[in-house]
Design an enzyme around this catalytic site. Structure first.
Site, short mmCIF file in Angstrom:
data_model
loop_
_atom_site.label_atom_id
_atom_site.label_comp_id
_atom_site.label_asym_id
_atom_site.label_seq_id
_atom_site.Cartn_x
_atom_site.Cartn_y
_atom_site.Cartn_z
N ASP A 285 0.78 -1.32 -0.01
CA ASP A 285 -0.04 -0.02 -0.14
C ASP A 285 0.84 1.09 -0.05
O ASP A 285 2.10 1.04 0.51
CB ASP A 285 -1.00 -0.03 1.33
N ASP B 102 0.01 5.01 0.94
CA ASP B 102 -0.14 5.93 2.34
C ASP B 102 -0.04 5.27 3.56
O ASP B 102 -0.85 4.16 3.83
CB ASP B 102 -1.44 6.68 1.98
#
Length: 194
Positions: free
Chosen positions: A7, A9
């Site tokens: 991922d 952020d």
């Protein structure tokens, strides 16, 4: 092929409840760029899968998102690493798309692109939806406690076999140490049989 899915952020860079809307707001988390570099040097293909509903909400446009990703790519490259590809979902939850995590659409696209099953591929995230999408795709879900990770852990309900680490650097330490142990065991076995 060694593949790892990250991922963005909260895993690679600082997260924000008000979205990362400009390249200036993209700030790498301590140790994350070096972790990607170490994984790259160990032969991993590093792929990013990220929900970017800020695009669908009109908080930024595709040119800005590309500029943010160019900054991330440049920072990773400067540290000696490489991100092979970035998959993103531009939709909001109300769009009911297949690509937005916790659905596994981006993971299916990654599987197709690299012509490989994702069984036990490590997939690192800081939110429950990251882990759910990884689990549905057959990956090994890895929760990092950076970003929203501590809150995700406190809320519970993690998918089965979720592994937990402090941050991406600790994930890299684990994966690379495990590889060394596997190689050492293989070498020892071949010595004993020869």
């Amino acid at each position: 092929m060694k593949l790892i899915i990250l991922d963005r952020d909260g895993v690679i860079n600082e997260d924000s409840d008000s979205f990362i809307k400009t390249p200036d707001e993209w700030i790498a988390l301590p140790g994350s760029l070096e972790a990607i570099a170490r994984l790259t040097k160990a032969g991993y293909k590093v792929v990013v899968a990220t929900n970017q509903s800020g695009l669908g909400r009109g908080y930024f446009d595709i040119m800005t998102l590309n500029a943010i990703h160019q900054k991330m790519q440049a920072a990773v490259k400067a540290a000696g690493g490489m991100i092979e590809a970035i998959f993103f979902c531009p939709h909001t939850a109300s769009d009911n798309c297949d690509c937005r995590k916790p659905r596994q659409g981006m993971f299916s696209s990654i599987s197709e692109r690299y012509e490989t099953k994702l069984d036990e591929v490590p997939s690192v995230g800081d939110s429950l939806r990251d882990l759910q999408a990884a689990f549905l795709a057959g990956c090994t879900p890895i929760l990092v406690l950076s970003g929203k990770g501590k809150q995700t852990l406190e809320n519970g309900g993690l998918p089965p076999k979720t592994v937990i680490f402090d941050n991406l650097a600790a994930v890299a330490d684990h994966l690379l140490t495990r590889e060394v142990k596997t190689v050492e065991a293989r070498d020892k076995t071949s010595q004993e049989t020869s």
